[in-house]
Design a protein around this motif. Sequence first.
Motif, short mmCIF file in Angstrom:
data_model
loop_
_atom_site.label_atom_id
_atom_site.label_comp_id
_atom_site.label_asym_id
_atom_site.label_seq_id
_atom_site.Cartn_x
_atom_site.Cartn_y
_atom_site.Cartn_z
N ARG A 141 20.20 -22.65 -4.41
CA ARG A 141 19.71 -21.37 -4.96
C ARG A 141 20.89 -20.43 -5.22
O ARG A 141 20.91 -19.72 -6.21
CB ARG A 141 18.73 -20.70 -3.98
CG ARG A 141 17.35 -21.30 -3.99
CD ARG A 141 16.46 -20.72 -2.89
NE ARG A 141 16.56 -19.28 -2.71
CZ ARG A 141 15.78 -18.38 -3.29
NH1 ARG A 141 14.81 -18.78 -4.08
NH2 ARG A 141 15.93 -17.10 -3.07
N LEU A 145 12.08 -23.04 -15.86
CA LEU A 145 11.37 -21.80 -15.55
C LEU A 145 10.74 -21.19 -16.80
O LEU A 145 9.59 -20.77 -16.79
CB LEU A 145 12.32 -20.80 -14.87
CG LEU A 145 12.71 -21.16 -13.44
CD1 LEU A 145 13.95 -20.40 -13.02
CD2 LEU A 145 11.55 -20.88 -12.50
N VAL A 185 8.06 -25.44 -14.01
CA VAL A 185 8.11 -25.06 -12.60
C VAL A 185 7.78 -23.58 -12.53
O VAL A 185 7.98 -22.84 -13.50
CB VAL A 185 9.48 -25.36 -11.95
CG1 VAL A 185 9.79 -26.84 -11.96
CG2 VAL A 185 10.59 -24.57 -12.61
N ARG A 186 7.27 -23.15 -11.36
CA ARG A 186 6.87 -21.75 -11.26
C ARG A 186 7.89 -20.89 -10.54
O ARG A 186 7.91 -19.68 -10.72
CB ARG A 186 5.51 -21.66 -10.57
CG ARG A 186 4.40 -22.25 -11.43
CD ARG A 186 3.00 -22.06 -10.87
NE ARG A 186 2.89 -22.40 -9.46
CZ ARG A 186 2.26 -21.66 -8.57
NH1 ARG A 186 1.69 -20.55 -8.91
NH2 ARG A 186 2.18 -22.05 -7.30
N THR A 187 8.71 -21.50 -9.73
CA THR A 187 9.65 -20.71 -8.93
C THR A 187 11.07 -21.26 -9.05
O THR A 187 11.28 -22.43 -9.40
CB THR A 187 9.26 -20.71 -7.44
OG1 THR A 187 9.43 -22.03 -6.93
CG2 THR A 187 7.83 -20.23 -7.23
N VAL A 188 12.03 -20.40 -8.71
CA VAL A 188 13.42 -20.83 -8.68
C VAL A 188 13.59 -21.94 -7.66
O VAL A 188 14.30 -22.93 -7.91
CB VAL A 188 14.36 -19.63 -8.37
CG1 VAL A 188 15.78 -20.11 -8.10
CG2 VAL A 188 14.33 -18.62 -9.50
N ASN A 189 12.91 -21.82 -6.52
CA ASN A 189 12.99 -22.87 -5.49
C ASN A 189 12.60 -24.23 -6.06
O ASN A 189 13.28 -25.24 -5.81
CB ASN A 189 12.08 -22.54 -4.31
CG ASN A 189 12.83 -21.96 -3.16
OD1 ASN A 189 14.04 -21.85 -3.18
ND2 ASN A 189 12.08 -21.56 -2.13
N GLU A 190 11.49 -24.28 -6.80
CA GLU A 190 11.05 -25.55 -7.39
C GLU A 190 12.11 -26.09 -8.35
O GLU A 190 12.40 -27.29 -8.35
CB GLU A 190 9.75 -25.36 -8.16
CG GLU A 190 8.52 -25.14 -7.31
CD GLU A 190 7.30 -24.94 -8.17
OE1 GLU A 190 6.82 -25.93 -8.77
OE2 GLU A 190 6.84 -23.78 -8.27
N TYR A 204 21.71 -18.47 -8.73
CA TYR A 204 21.82 -17.02 -8.87
C TYR A 204 23.23 -16.57 -9.22
O TYR A 204 23.42 -15.57 -9.91
CB TYR A 204 21.32 -16.32 -7.60
CG TYR A 204 19.82 -16.32 -7.51
CD1 TYR A 204 19.05 -15.58 -8.41
CD2 TYR A 204 19.16 -17.07 -6.55
CE1 TYR A 204 17.67 -15.59 -8.35
CE2 TYR A 204 17.78 -17.08 -6.48
CZ TYR A 204 17.04 -16.34 -7.38
OH TYR A 204 15.67 -16.35 -7.33
#
Length: 151
Positions: A48, A29, A34-39, A52
Motif C-alpha cells: 500500500r 480501481l 476492485v473496490r479498494t486500494v487494499n484489493e 500511495y
Amino acid sequence: MGEYTGYYIVRRQAIPEVLIKVVEAKKLLESGKVRTVNEAVEKLEISRSSFYKYKDDIYEFHDSLQGNTYTLTFQMNDEPGLLSDVLAIIAASGANILTIHQSIPIDGVATLSISLQVLDRAGSVEEMAASIEKKDGVRKVQISGRGINIS
C-alpha cells in the motif's frame, strides 16, 4: 539547455516493476474491477505504501495521443443549435476535438477554428469537412495543419 519541465518519456522496459503495478492498480480501481486500494495492491502484490507513494506521479501514455492533427476553419451563422450540429458531425466521424475557438459574431456570422485529433480508425477528414459544409448556415470549410503525425 532548455528549462526542466519535470516530465520524461521513458520506455516501459526502463520503468521499475513497482511503478507499472501502480498504474495497473489505478486501472483496476477506475474500472471497478476492485473496490479498494487494499484489493488492488493485494492482487498485484505490491505494498500500500508503494501505491500511495507513486500514485500521483505516474500515468500511462495513452494511445489517444496518436494520430494526425487537423484544424478546420470556417464561418457560420450565429444560430441556436448550429454549433451543436457541427460538433455532432465531428463526433460521428470519430475525431477528437482538441480546441474550439469562436470569434464574436459580427453581422450574425462567427468565424470558427476547431482543432481535431484524427486517429487512423476515424472517418475521412475530407468527408467530415464536406458534411459540415453541407449544413445550412456554414460557409466554406478549410482544412489545415495536415500530417502532424504524433504516432
